[in-house]
Design a protein around this motif. Sequence first.
Motif, PDB file in Angstrom:
ATOM      1  N   THR A  42      52.978 -26.888 -16.312  1.00 19.98           N
ATOM      2  CA  THR A  42      52.124 -25.956 -16.523  1.00 19.98           C
ATOM      3  C   THR A  42      52.794 -24.669 -17.166  1.00 19.98           C
ATOM      4  O   THR A  42      53.703 -24.111 -16.579  1.00 19.98           O
ATOM      5  CB  THR A  42      51.448 -25.357 -15.048  1.00 19.98           C
ATOM      6  N   THR A  44      52.300 -20.795 -18.392  1.00 21.01           N
ATOM      7  CA  THR A  44      51.432 -19.659 -18.385  1.00 21.01           C
ATOM      8  C   THR A  44      52.054 -18.563 -19.081  1.00 21.01           C
ATOM      9  O   THR A  44      53.263 -18.258 -18.881  1.00 21.01           O
ATOM     10  CB  THR A  44      51.286 -19.099 -16.650  1.00 21.01           C
ATOM     11  N   SER A  82      45.834 -14.176 -20.360  1.00 24.39           N
ATOM     12  CA  SER A  82      46.944 -15.151 -20.666  1.00 24.39           C
ATOM     13  C   SER A  82      46.285 -16.456 -21.324  1.00 24.39           C
ATOM     14  O   SER A  82      45.005 -16.276 -21.332  1.00 24.39           O
ATOM     15  CB  SER A  82      47.490 -15.613 -19.304  1.00 24.39           C
ATOM     16  N   GLU A  83      47.245 -17.249 -21.557  1.00 25.68           N
ATOM     17  CA  GLU A  83      46.859 -18.476 -22.051  1.00 25.68           C
ATOM     18  C   GLU A  83      47.577 -19.360 -21.075  1.00 25.68           C
ATOM     19  O   GLU A  83      48.791 -19.155 -20.767  1.00 25.68           O
ATOM     20  CB  GLU A  83      47.239 -18.613 -23.505  1.00 25.68           C
ATOM     21  N   VAL A  84      46.848 -20.462 -20.650  1.00 26.06           N
ATOM     22  CA  VAL A  84      47.352 -21.520 -19.812  1.00 26.06           C
ATOM     23  C   VAL A  84      47.355 -22.774 -20.447  1.00 26.06           C
ATOM     24  O   VAL A  84      46.257 -23.292 -20.962  1.00 26.06           O
ATOM     25  CB  VAL A  84      46.907 -21.378 -18.170  1.00 26.06           C
ATOM     26  N   GLU A  86      48.769 -27.182 -20.082  1.00 22.58           N
ATOM     27  CA  GLU A  86      49.428 -27.972 -19.286  1.00 22.58           C
ATOM     28  C   GLU A  86      49.726 -29.271 -20.077  1.00 22.58           C
ATOM     29  O   GLU A  86      48.918 -29.733 -20.948  1.00 22.58           O
ATOM     30  CB  GLU A  86      48.193 -28.376 -18.039  1.00 22.58           C
TER      31      GLU A  86
END
Length: 117
Positions: A42, A44, A82-84, A86
Amino acid sequence: NTYTMKKILFTLILLAVLPLAMNANPARKVTLTYDKEAEKLTITILHPVRDTTKHYISEITILVDEKEIETKELTTQSSADSEVYEITLPGLTKGAVITVNTKCNQFGRKSGKLTLK
């Protein structure tokens, strides 16, 4: 007086360009967490913006032991903060080094690194 006109013009240009430069910023922080059981990374990316369609993280490049695994191109940011992102990274062993490079569509780059324990 042309000197005074040039000085005024220069000041106006500076005032017009300054807010643009202040709005364009690389990511503040890139945090990586790896879930061994799910084999999932992940990412972040802390990148506060006002408009997620005009100012966003445009590229995420993931490397494992300096070998490129994936480059993800983005055209918007998932939130104003933010940009997350996965990704499943199977078969990683202890000591593997994950590096993530990010690029802002307006200005700047920021990286994050994680060594698996």
